[in-house]
Design a protein around this motif. Structure first.
Motif, PDB file in Angstrom:
ATOM      1  N   LEU A 126      42.457  35.097  39.407  1.00 34.92           N
ATOM      2  CA  LEU A 126      41.059  35.446  39.685  1.00 34.92           C
ATOM      3  C   LEU A 126      40.694  35.322  41.161  1.00 34.92           C
ATOM      4  O   LEU A 126      40.132  36.258  41.721  1.00 34.92           O
ATOM      5  CB  LEU A 126      40.108  34.628  38.806  1.00 34.92           C
ATOM      6  CG  LEU A 126      40.046  35.061  37.329  1.00 34.92           C
ATOM      7  CD1 LEU A 126      39.182  34.098  36.534  1.00 34.92           C
ATOM      8  CD2 LEU A 126      39.524  36.482  37.187  1.00 34.92           C
ATOM      9  N   ILE A 133      31.822  30.846  28.911  1.00 36.78           N
ATOM     10  CA  ILE A 133      32.221  29.590  29.545  1.00 36.78           C
ATOM     11  C   ILE A 133      30.963  28.871  29.989  1.00 36.78           C
ATOM     12  O   ILE A 133      29.977  29.520  30.331  1.00 36.78           O
ATOM     13  CB  ILE A 133      33.145  29.827  30.767  1.00 36.78           C
ATOM     14  CG1 ILE A 133      32.780  31.148  31.461  1.00 36.78           C
ATOM     15  CG2 ILE A 133      34.594  29.799  30.373  1.00 36.78           C
ATOM     16  CD1 ILE A 133      33.756  31.585  32.500  1.00 36.78           C
ATOM     17  N   LEU A 191      41.447  40.805  34.956  1.00 37.27           N
ATOM     18  CA  LEU A 191      40.173  40.589  34.256  1.00 37.27           C
ATOM     19  C   LEU A 191      40.302  40.889  32.766  1.00 37.27           C
ATOM     20  O   LEU A 191      39.818  40.120  31.919  1.00 37.27           O
ATOM     21  CB  LEU A 191      39.071  41.440  34.891  1.00 37.27           C
ATOM     22  CG  LEU A 191      38.684  41.005  36.306  1.00 37.27           C
ATOM     23  CD1 LEU A 191      37.816  42.050  36.982  1.00 37.27           C
ATOM     24  CD2 LEU A 191      37.971  39.649  36.278  1.00 37.27           C
ATOM     25  N   THR A 244      31.414  36.846  28.235  1.00 36.20           N
ATOM     26  CA  THR A 244      31.488  36.854  29.698  1.00 36.20           C
ATOM     27  C   THR A 244      31.460  38.288  30.225  1.00 36.20           C
ATOM     28  O   THR A 244      32.049  39.179  29.620  1.00 36.20           O
ATOM     29  CB  THR A 244      32.796  36.163  30.149  1.00 36.20           C
ATOM     30  OG1 THR A 244      32.833  34.853  29.580  1.00 36.20           O
ATOM     31  CG2 THR A 244      32.901  36.064  31.656  1.00 36.20           C
ATOM     32  N   ASP A 250      33.165  40.829  27.569  1.00 32.64           N
ATOM     33  CA  ASP A 250      33.829  40.365  26.347  1.00 32.64           C
ATOM     34  C   ASP A 250      32.890  39.471  25.555  1.00 32.64           C
ATOM     35  O   ASP A 250      31.895  38.974  26.077  1.00 32.64           O
ATOM     36  CB  ASP A 250      35.150  39.640  26.671  1.00 32.64           C
ATOM     37  CG  ASP A 250      34.966  38.287  27.356  1.00 32.64           C
ATOM     38  OD1 ASP A 250      34.304  37.401  26.787  1.00 32.64           O
ATOM     39  OD2 ASP A 250      35.517  38.114  28.469  1.00 32.64           O
ATOM     40  N   ILE A 258      31.454  36.924  38.314  1.00 24.24           N
ATOM     41  CA  ILE A 258      31.583  36.659  36.891  1.00 24.24           C
ATOM     42  C   ILE A 258      30.347  35.908  36.406  1.00 24.24           C
ATOM     43  O   ILE A 258      29.912  34.931  37.023  1.00 24.24           O
ATOM     44  CB  ILE A 258      32.889  35.890  36.590  1.00 24.24           C
ATOM     45  CG1 ILE A 258      34.073  36.828  36.874  1.00 24.24           C
ATOM     46  CG2 ILE A 258      32.923  35.416  35.140  1.00 24.24           C
ATOM     47  CD1 ILE A 258      35.422  36.241  36.687  1.00 24.24           C
ATOM     48  N   LEU A 284      36.488  28.816  38.078  1.00 19.63           N
ATOM     49  CA  LEU A 284      37.308  30.009  37.831  1.00 19.63           C
ATOM     50  C   LEU A 284      37.979  30.498  39.099  1.00 19.63           C
ATOM     51  O   LEU A 284      39.058  31.064  39.069  1.00 19.63           O
ATOM     52  CB  LEU A 284      36.426  31.149  37.292  1.00 19.63           C
ATOM     53  CG  LEU A 284      35.976  31.099  35.853  1.00 19.63           C
ATOM     54  CD1 LEU A 284      35.120  32.324  35.564  1.00 19.63           C
ATOM     55  CD2 LEU A 284      37.176  31.069  34.918  1.00 19.63           C
ATOM     56  N   ASN A 302      42.105  38.127  30.946  1.00 21.70           N
ATOM     57  CA  ASN A 302      41.232  36.976  30.681  1.00 21.70           C
ATOM     58  C   ASN A 302      40.337  37.237  29.473  1.00 21.70           C
ATOM     59  O   ASN A 302      40.143  36.361  28.631  1.00 21.70           O
ATOM     60  CB  ASN A 302      40.351  36.675  31.892  1.00 21.70           C
ATOM     61  CG  ASN A 302      41.048  35.811  32.904  1.00 21.70           C
ATOM     62  OD1 ASN A 302      41.193  34.619  32.717  1.00 21.70           O
ATOM     63  ND2 ASN A 302      41.511  36.418  33.976  1.00 21.70           N
ATOM     64  N   SER A 303      39.779  38.444  29.400  1.00 26.16           N
ATOM     65  CA  SER A 303      38.890  38.775  28.295  1.00 26.16           C
ATOM     66  C   SER A 303      39.651  38.838  26.978  1.00 26.16           C
ATOM     67  O   SER A 303      39.192  38.334  25.954  1.00 26.16           O
ATOM     68  CB  SER A 303      38.202  40.122  28.571  1.00 26.16           C
ATOM     69  OG  SER A 303      37.266  39.972  29.618  1.00 26.16           O
ATOM     70  N   ALA A 329      40.375  35.363  25.774  1.00 17.50           N
ATOM     71  CA  ALA A 329      39.193  34.678  25.246  1.00 17.50           C
ATOM     72  C   ALA A 329      38.842  35.194  23.850  1.00 17.50           C
ATOM     73  O   ALA A 329      38.611  34.406  22.921  1.00 17.50           O
ATOM     74  CB  ALA A 329      38.012  34.877  26.198  1.00 17.50           C
TER      75      ALA A 329
HETATM   76  C1  W6P Z   1      36.295  34.397  29.498  1.00 15.60           C
HETATM   77  C2  W6P Z   1      36.722  33.655  30.729  1.00 15.60           C
HETATM   78  C3  W6P Z   1      36.862  34.775  31.702  1.00 15.60           C
HETATM   79  C4  W6P Z   1      37.228  34.779  33.041  1.00 15.60           C
HETATM   80  C5  W6P Z   1      37.306  35.990  33.720  1.00 15.60           C
HETATM   81  C6  W6P Z   1      37.020  37.185  33.084  1.00 15.60           C
HETATM   82  C7  W6P Z   1      36.661  37.190  31.737  1.00 15.60           C
HETATM   83  C8  W6P Z   1      36.589  35.986  31.056  1.00 15.60           C
HETATM   84  N1  W6P Z   1      36.244  35.748  29.727  1.00 15.60           N
HETATM   85  O1  W6P Z   1      36.042  33.898  28.422  1.00 15.60           O
END
Ligand code: W6P
Length: 360
Positions: A319, A276, A232, A343, A271, A335, A284, A235-236, A239
């Protein structure tokens, strides 16, 4: 093949889930009697679980079963089934010792199942693009969820048995369960690893702040939590990093809150990476839509389109598999996103109790 008859016979038997309480009580008492009981349980339970997966691997939609990588995984399952079924009845400690070696080797054989299945899925995607048919992927998605969830359970059971043999166990650990796990400590370590990866790839990494009680502990599997938080945070970071890359403003920190409730321990990861679109959220958690590349080391003829995002993007199954880790112990991962802003990921960890393993 003769073995397939036996696979079908075992594959139709009932699976037996264990509770976390059971694993903790059993594992904290590694007497010879318990070692023997544990080995006997695995000797009958593992072939049932492995047989089910072997059968499913043979009957996948869209020709997934015929992809070379999937055939390889199928063979690993059949080999493991054979190893287990050809082992004699476990009567004494010498049988137990030898059996433990066998299941240790099985665990190693299956180490690369996740990236290999990811490769199989990418092999499927390649042939699907050619014939532009719009196919229904729910069946494949549901299979992969069942398959990986089952794998988590099998590896947990083998892991717990192997840990019973460790000479100097940590008094706070029962196998891979830590009876006094600090979610804050594990989260800090996962952040450190994710930021190091981000730094390697971008030459920079956004800050991460954590809010939570440093003295709070509960029983959980640290390695599972590490996997989930690492995924997680990665991903943050990606982004935020991508959004503020060529920007004079300082990147806003990723904020993590750890809340200890009665039913759940919840970790929120927020974040400001731009979010998205709502329509993109379900994607996702799908195995087939993930845009990430497969591991170029495994994928012989990949053309390495964008080489510098291979590590952070992983195999693209991070994920959905993280959500399975949460679900295995009765938790969940959600999410939510605000397109144009950021997100939030809510990781709910069930306080380990009486709930049985979910068995697909
Ligand atoms: C994003 C896409 C995402 C997926 C999973 C966790 C955080 C985030 N932030 O922009």
């Amino acid at each position: 093949k003769k073995v397939m008859e036996e696979v079908h016979q075992w594959g139709s038997m009932k699976q037996h889930g264990v509770t976390l309480k059971y694993m903790m009580e059993f594992g904290s008492n590694p007497t010879d009697k318990n070692l023997l009981l544990s080995a006997q349980f695995l000797h009958s339970e593992l072939p049932i679980r492995i047989a089910r997966r072997s059968i499913e691997l043979e009957n996948l939609p869209c020709g997934l079963s015929q992809k070379p990588a999937v055939l390889k995984v199928r063979d690993w399952y059949l080999d493991s089934f054979r190893d287990l079924r050809s082992f004699r009845e476990i009567k004494d400690m010498s049988d137990e010792k030898e059996f433990t070696k066998i299941i240790k080797a099985i665990k190693v054989r299956h180490d690369n199942v996740v990236p290999t299945m990811a490769l199989g899925v990418s092999q499927l995607k390649r042939t699907m693009n050619a014939n532009t048919a719009i196919e229904d992927h729910t069946e494949i998605h549901e299979f992969l969820d069942r398959f990986f969830l089952s794998r988590i359970g099998i590896r947990m059971l083998i892991g717990q048995h192997l840990e019973l043999h460790k000479p100097n166990p940590n008094p706070n650990c029962v196998g891979c369960i830590h009876t006094k796990m600090s979610p804050l400590d594990v989260t800090r370590n996962a952040i450190e690893d994710a930021r190091a990866m981000c730094y390697r790839e971008y030459g920079n990494a956004p800050e991460v702040t954590i809010y939570g009680d440093p003295d709070f502990t509960f029983p959980y599997v640290p390695i599972h939590l590490h996997h989930m938080v690492f995924e997680l945070v990665k991903n943050s970071l990606r982004a935020v990093q991508e959004r503020f890359m060529d920007d004079d403003r300082v990147a806003p920190p990723i904020r993590i809150i750890i809340a200890d409730g009665i039913e759940d321990v919840t970790i929120k990861i927020s974040d400001e990476g731009g979010g998205i679109p709502r329509s993109g959220l379900p994607k996702l958690f799908t195995y087939l839509y993930s845009t990430a590349r497969t591991n170029p080391l495994l994928d012989e003829d990949s053309d390495l389109g964008i080489a510098n995002t291979v590590t952070m993007a992983g195999y693209g199954h991070g994920l959905p598999i993280s959500r399975l880790y949460a679900k295995y112990f009765g938790g969940d991962l959600q999410i939510l996103s605000m397109e144009g802003y950021g997100t939030d990921a809510y990781l709910h960890l069930c306080r380990l109790g009486d709930s049985e393993e979910p068995l697909p």
